[in-house]
Write an enzyme that holds these catalytic residues in place. Structure first.
Site, PDB file in Angstrom:
ATOM      1  N   TYR A  26       0.861  -1.193   0.000  1.00  0.00           N
ATOM      2  CA  TYR A  26       0.000   0.000   0.000  1.00  0.00           C
ATOM      3  C   TYR A  26       0.887   1.228   0.000  1.00  0.00           C
ATOM      4  CZ  TYR A  26      -3.376   3.517   1.537  1.00  0.00           C
ATOM      5  OH  TYR A  26      -4.162   4.636   1.624  1.00  0.00           O
ATOM      6  N   GLU A  57      -3.399   7.649  -4.031  1.00  0.00           N
ATOM      7  CA  GLU A  57      -3.236   6.323  -3.431  1.00  0.00           C
ATOM      8  C   GLU A  57      -3.030   5.265  -4.497  1.00  0.00           C
ATOM      9  OE1 GLU A  57      -6.760   3.771  -2.140  1.00  0.00           O
ATOM     10  OE2 GLU A  57      -6.087   4.632  -0.237  1.00  0.00           O
TER      11      GLU A  57
END
Length: 372
Positions: free
Chosen positions: A101, A188
């Site tokens: 992530y 993101e």
């Protein structure tokens, strides 16, 4: 403004962030043709601005163009978290050995961009932060910006091999360019792996610098209230309470919500009609408040500086004349043209207080009298 995944990937690709080839489709036929052009296995992803698409059946693999047709047909018939699926992304699929992530988000408390990294990609990052915070790397970017050597240091705990850490650091630096030059509040990549899925949230305050944003916005993903607020130039955020708030000025709006909480109430929204309001904005504000959520009472809290209290009063009267309210209304007015505003309201059969505390206590009492 939230971007769809395919739009985020387009933005990432402009900055050299590697993304797998793919195109967006609005019909099963288009999905079949895209799958045929890509060849091999493809993934069909619902393009809605909501999490949990996979669990809702909005992400499927297809091993042939005909299967892509079937998968797209099924996904386009879905509604995910109240949002109908109108488009799907058809992208080349690949095996993922490991997911990570990677994100940069604006930390408003620290007033600085925050890098968040984790070896636990492809999952709900909020859950990771809550149950295993040690797995989440955090770094606030200083005023001088993100340096390449810092990016490499951040990636080394996640990637033992130096080559992988260097490649990941390069992606992080490019993501930082997306965040800063693109005026993002969130950029993101989840997962950061062979097949990255990008999520981007843009700061609407910077839309004057980006003409292309007008083409990226998807009104179908907005609630009617949010769409009307944007069109009328109102700052609006829906909350979970039952007391509608219409205020002029962001600071006063925050103070109003704090005071409602202090006296035991729950605000239903943040809604700032601005410092140069007019009757049309007031009418739009009331329309937004009464059409979204379960509002049991409404509070107008106006401190007239640039804002003219008589403009607000005229807006209230105009709105109630065309669409009478079904819930109690409490008004606090003080400042510019206050006396004129009071007369306008009095002629219509309404009153107003000058005390903010009194108004808040009154609206909470009236809300409690309305059946749930």
């Amino acid at each position: 403004m939230n971007l769809h995944e395919y739009q985020g990937k387009e933005l990432f690709a402009r900055y050299g962030i590697p993304v797998l080839p793919g195109q967006v489709a609005g019909t099963p036929d288009e999905a079949r043709d895209i799958a045929a052009s890509l060849g091999g296995t493809v993934v069909i992803k619902a393009q809605v601005q909501a999490g949990g698409r996979g669990k809702a059946g909005g992400v499927k693999l297809a091993h042939s163009p005909s299967e892509a047709f079937d998968r797209a047909r099924d996904i386009l018939a879905l509604t995910i978290k109240g949002l109908p699926v109108r488009k799907v992304l058809v992208a080349q699929a690949a095996d993922i050995a490991k997911e990570y992530y990677c994100a940069i988000v604006m930390d408003r408390e620290k007033k600085a961009p925050l890098v968040m990294l984790s070896a636990e990609g492809g999952v709900d990052i909020e859950e990771v932060a809550r149950t295993a915070p040690e797995k989440l790397v955090r770094f606030h970017i200083p005023l001088e910006g993100l340096r390449p050597y810092v990016a490499r240091d951040l990636m080394r705990p996640l990637f033992p091999e130096f080559k992988q850490a260097a490649q990941a650091a390069d992606i992080l630096m490019k993501l930082y360019r997306v965040f800063t030059e693109g005026d993002c509040s969130l950029a993101e990549i989840n997962p950061l792996a062979v097949t990255p899925e990008g999520k981007v949230v843009l700061d609407d305050n910077a839309d004057f610098r980006h003409r292309e944003w007008s083409d990226w916005r998807d009104p179908a993903e907005e609630t009617p209230g949010a769409r009307l607020a944007r069109e009328k130039g109102l700052s609006y955020v829906k909350l979970d309470g039952d007391i509608g708030c219409i205020v002029n000025g962001a600071g006063l709006a925050m103070a109003t919500m704090d005071l409602i909480k202090h006296y035991g109430g729950e605000p239903a929204n943040f809604l700032d009609i601005g410092g140069s309001s007019n009757p049309e904005k007031v009418t739009a504000a009331l329309q937004i408040i009464t059409t979204e959520g379960r509002v049991r009472a409404i509070l107008f809290n106006i401190f007239g500086g640039i804002t003219r209290c008589d403009d607000v009063a005229n807006g209230i009267v105009a709105s109630l004349t065309s669409s009478p309210l079904q819930v109690p209304l409490v008004i606090r007015l003080t400042g510019t043209n206050e006396d004129k505003a009071r007369q306008i309201l009095k002629d219509f059969g309404l009153g107003a207080t000058t005390s903010m505390d009194e108004a808040v206590r009154m609206v909470i009492e009236k809300a409690q009298e309305v059946p749930v």
